[in-house]
Design an enzyme around this catalytic site. Structure first.
Site, PDB file in Angstrom:
ATOM      1  N   GLU A   1      38.851  16.853  23.639  1.00 34.57           N
ATOM      2  CA  GLU A   1      38.315  15.787  24.471  1.00 34.57           C
ATOM      3  C   GLU A   1      39.277  14.610  24.334  1.00 34.57           C
ATOM      4  O   GLU A   1      39.577  14.190  23.213  1.00 34.57           O
ATOM      5  CB  GLU A   1      36.911  15.390  23.959  1.00 34.57           C
TER       6      GLU A   1
ATOM      7  N   ARG B   1      35.336  24.910  10.399  1.00 32.96           N
ATOM      8  CA  ARG B   1      36.295  23.844  10.639  1.00 32.96           C
ATOM      9  C   ARG B   1      37.042  23.539   9.350  1.00 32.96           C
ATOM     10  O   ARG B   1      36.597  23.901   8.259  1.00 32.96           O
ATOM     11  CB  ARG B   1      35.610  22.601  11.171  1.00 32.96           C
TER      12      ARG B   1
ATOM     13  N   LYS C   1      36.726  12.020  14.329  1.00 31.18           N
ATOM     14  CA  LYS C   1      37.320  10.953  15.127  1.00 31.18           C
ATOM     15  C   LYS C   1      36.553   9.647  14.961  1.00 31.18           C
ATOM     16  O   LYS C   1      37.145   8.575  14.916  1.00 31.18           O
ATOM     17  CB  LYS C   1      37.286  11.342  16.600  1.00 31.18           C
TER      18      LYS C   1
HETATM   19  P1  ATP Z   1      34.976  15.042  16.158  1.00 32.67           P
HETATM   20  O1  ATP Z   1      36.192  14.723  15.318  1.00 32.67           O
HETATM   21  O2  ATP Z   1      34.263  13.831  16.573  1.00 32.67           O
HETATM   22  O3  ATP Z   1      34.120  16.108  15.509  1.00 32.67           O
HETATM   23  P2  ATP Z   1      36.259  16.994  17.686  1.00 32.67           P
HETATM   24  O4  ATP Z   1      37.328  16.976  16.664  1.00 32.67           O
HETATM   25  O5  ATP Z   1      35.327  18.135  17.779  1.00 32.67           O
HETATM   26  O6  ATP Z   1      35.449  15.670  17.515  1.00 32.67           O
HETATM   27  P3  ATP Z   1      37.480  17.810  20.161  1.00 32.67           P
HETATM   28  O7  ATP Z   1      38.493  17.068  20.942  1.00 32.67           O
HETATM   29  O8  ATP Z   1      36.282  18.300  20.878  1.00 32.67           O
HETATM   30  O9  ATP Z   1      37.008  16.809  19.059  1.00 32.67           O
HETATM   31  O10 ATP Z   1      38.177  19.025  19.412  1.00 32.67           O
HETATM   32  C1  ATP Z   1      39.029  19.923  20.091  1.00 32.67           C
HETATM   33  C2  ATP Z   1      39.025  21.260  19.429  1.00 32.67           C
HETATM   34  O11 ATP Z   1      39.454  21.162  18.075  1.00 32.67           O
HETATM   35  C3  ATP Z   1      37.640  21.877  19.397  1.00 32.67           C
HETATM   36  O12 ATP Z   1      37.753  23.230  19.790  1.00 32.67           O
HETATM   37  C4  ATP Z   1      37.199  21.757  17.980  1.00 32.67           C
HETATM   38  O13 ATP Z   1      36.361  22.791  17.615  1.00 32.67           O
HETATM   39  C5  ATP Z   1      38.531  21.807  17.228  1.00 32.67           C
HETATM   40  N1  ATP Z   1      38.423  21.067  15.964  1.00 32.67           N
HETATM   41  C6  ATP Z   1      38.059  19.792  15.795  1.00 32.67           C
HETATM   42  N2  ATP Z   1      38.005  19.458  14.495  1.00 32.67           N
HETATM   43  C7  ATP Z   1      38.348  20.567  13.805  1.00 32.67           C
HETATM   44  C8  ATP Z   1      38.483  20.884  12.411  1.00 32.67           C
HETATM   45  N3  ATP Z   1      38.252  19.971  11.468  1.00 32.67           N
HETATM   46  N4  ATP Z   1      38.859  22.136  12.081  1.00 32.67           N
HETATM   47  C9  ATP Z   1      39.109  23.053  13.023  1.00 32.67           C
HETATM   48  N5  ATP Z   1      39.002  22.829  14.341  1.00 32.67           N
HETATM   49  C10 ATP Z   1      38.629  21.606  14.749  1.00 32.67           C
END
Ligand code: ATP
Ligand code: MG
Length: 568
Positions: free
Chosen positions: A36, A263, A273
């Site tokens: 996003e 994750r 974020k």
């Molecule tokens: P937030 O940090 O607020 O949780 P987000 O990191 O999920 O938001 P996105 O832009 O939706 O933000 O993430 C893009 C992709 O990266 C998604 O497919 C998400 O699952 C993956 N992603 C995000 N954080 C992680 C993480 N810590 N480990 C593995 N994959 C991640």
């Protein structure tokens, strides 16, 4: 450690292999990375990028899309889009012509919503957002049906058209799926598909007054792009039945398979974020590219290499179980990478003047030094040696403790690439008693590499020639948080209260070897005996600024602090 033995596959790659063998999805694999554009990428995203783009690369004919999941206009903008693209490229991945935006599908999403309404599978609800929440029930209590759930198809179509045309206030209505208010899975209790938002979108401007939710837009985006395996993090596991419901009810041709993985969590930092934004907004760090942050911009500025980050992602593997990875593993990966590649130089962070009383005044010798003992092709350079040198303050002790093999009164030490010196006098500040200068005699018969240096001493230290050294500011970083798990807040404890107040130490007046003359931003070096350093973007041609990427393992501090084993 990787969750699977070397050579074997993680569970996702095993599923992909099996599906390819079975000719499922027509014998192709097509993944996507769906950020996003509401913030900058961090190391957790790197895990997802390496997984999605990695799979596409590893399997014949594999493809991976970069898709911006830009369905929430309030927090998204083009600056984030561009920085995400830059970070993905920097990590070493290429989406070629396959960069997409969910906002390009708004018209199709809306058509699918109309289809659902016509099938009696969606309705316009006029309860307030609070009431919708209230009616949803809890884990132990079933939800209640909205009084608007029985609206006719005609009325729903009419209201949805009004919502879309901008004739309704935000919150006046929402489009909901008609599924099951008694479902044990709360996500299936008539989830919201569309909300009214009178907010301009960074790409579609004011065309739209309604925006789809993630749960509606994501499966449809996957379907429209022909995604075969939709990889996401574990928190979406409970959304999978809804993902499948949307694909089934919308009658799409392509049914991608949602697969969840754990994750990445990393010790001593936060990977959300929202929390990262909080650190920046409140001035705890200087910006999204602060070298202490786990953002890709921050890691890049600090001096991390894409190779090290990819290696780290390989190392941690992919699994279903939640865990926390020790940040020492990330540090290990960059050490390993730079050990093989970085030029060695000598640099003195906290200088102590050494005068060689028997070395001829005005004489300069050019001594040969090896650029990288791990890589002979990197050759040698010369290092100037003269009567006045700097050594590290810490490499001299007036009163040496046991097992201290560096310089001390009456003791000998070898200067790297040069001679053995013996400390003959110590000059102190009369007022403070601080040692300001050390007088030594050098032994001309002990020149390194001369074949005459047979005499052995226990310690070897680094040094620079005072007249030839360049001054630099060097930034040393500690962990951003003082506890390993700042992300798992204890009751009533805010992650910001766990910030390490000493995470940045800026050392000025450092003296670095001539070889750093003209070094460009981003250039990396190993400072012998100290660690890996990278020229920071604050550097100018007048004032050199370097970041410590990671320290070498310091055997002495371990002895002194009684640390006998590596933390990892
Ligand atoms: P937030 O940090 O607020 O949780 P987000 O990191 O999920 O938001 P996105 O832009 O939706 O933000 O993430 C893009 C992709 O990266 C998604 O497919 C998400 O699952 C993956 N992603 C995000 N954080 C992680 C993480 N810590 N480990 C593995 N994959 C991640
Ligand atoms: Mg997300």
């Amino acid at each position: 450690m990787a969750e699977h033995p070397p050579g074997s596959q993680d569970f996702i790659r095993a599923i992909v292999s099996r599906d390819l063998d079975a000719q499922k999805h027509g014998g192709v694999v097509h993944t996507r990375f769906p950020p996003e554009p509401n913030g900058y990428l961090h190391i957790g995203h790197a895990k997802s990028i390496c997984l999605n783009f990695g799979i596409a690369r590893e399997f014949a004919g594999g493809l991976c899309n970069l898709r911006f999941d830009d369905t929430n206009p309030t927090k998204e903008n083009m600056e984030y889009v561009e920085s995400i693209q830059e970070d993905v490229r920097w990590l070493g991945f290429d989406w070629e012509e396959r960069c997409f935006f969910a906002s390009d599908y708004f018209e199709q999403f809306s058509d699918y919503a109309v289809l659902l309404i016509k099938k009696g599978k969606a309705y316009v609800d006029s309860l307030s957002a609070d009431d919708i929440r209230c009616y949803r029930g809890t884990l132990t209590e079933p939800g209640r049906e909205s009084p608007y759930r029985t609206r006719s198809v005609e009325e729903n179509l009419h209201l949805f058209a009004k919502m879309r045309a901008g004739e309704c206030e935000e919150g006046a209505h929402a489009l909901r799926a008609r599924i099951d208010m008694a479902s044990p899975n709360i996500n299936m209790r008539d989830p919201t598909l569309y909300r009214i938002r009178r907010v301009p979108h960074h790409r579609t401007g004011t065309t739209w007054n309604i925006y789809p939710t993630y749960d509606f837009a994501h499966p449809l985006s996957d379907a429209l792009e022909g995604i075969t395996h939709s990889l996401c993090t574990l928190e979406f596991e409970d959304h999978r039945p809804l993902y499948e419901w949307v694909l089934n009810e919308c009658d799409v041709a392509c049914h991608s398979q949602q697969i969840e993985f754990a994750r990445l969590n990393l010790t001593y930092t936060v990977l959300s974020k929202r929390k990262l934004a909080g650190l920046i907004e409140e001035g705890h760090v200087s910006g999204w590219n602060d070298p202490r942050l786990p953002t890709l911009m921050g890691l890049r500025r600090r001096g991390y290499t894409p190779e090290a980050i990819r290696r780290f992602c390989e190392h941690i593997g992919v699994a279903k179980r939640e865990n926390v990875v020790d940040v020492a593993l990330l540090e290990h990966c960059v050490r390993e990478d730079l050990n093989a590649r970085a030029q060695r130089v000598m640099a003195v962070l906290r200088p102590l003047r050494v005068v060689l009383t028997n070395y001829p005044e005005g004489c300069v010798e050019e001594l040969t030094a090896v650029n990288n003992p791990e890589d002979p092709t990197m050759g040698t350079r010369t290092v100037p040696f003269s009567r006045v040198l700097y050594i590290e303050r810490d490499d001299f002790r007036e009163d040496p403790p046991k097992k201290y093999f560096r310089l001390a009164p009456g003791r000998e030490v070898r200067l790297r690439y040069a001679y053995i010196i013996e400390c003959v006098d110590v000059i102190k500040d009369e007022r403070t008693g601080e040692v300001v200068e050390v007088h030594c005699r050098y032994d001309p018969d002990t020149k390194s590499g001369s074949g005459r240096s047979a005499r052995k001493v226990k310690g070897t230290i680094h040094w620079v020639s005072a007249a030839h050294a360049l001054e630099a500011e060097i930034r040393l970083f500690g962990h951003l948080f003082s506890v390993p798990d700042p992300d798992h807040e204890k009751a009533g404890q805010d992650y910001r209260s766990l910030i390490n107040p000493n995470s940045l130490e800026s050392v000025r007046g450092c003296q670095v070897e001539r070889a750093l003359q003209g070094a460009g931003v981003g250039q990396r070096f190993q400072f012998e005996r100290q660690g890996y350093f990278c020229v920071d973007c604050d550097s100018t041609s007048q004032a050199l600024v370097l970041n410590r990427i990671v320290a070498l393992r310091d055997s002495w501090s371990k002895i002194e602090h009684g640390q006998t084993q590596d933390r990892r």
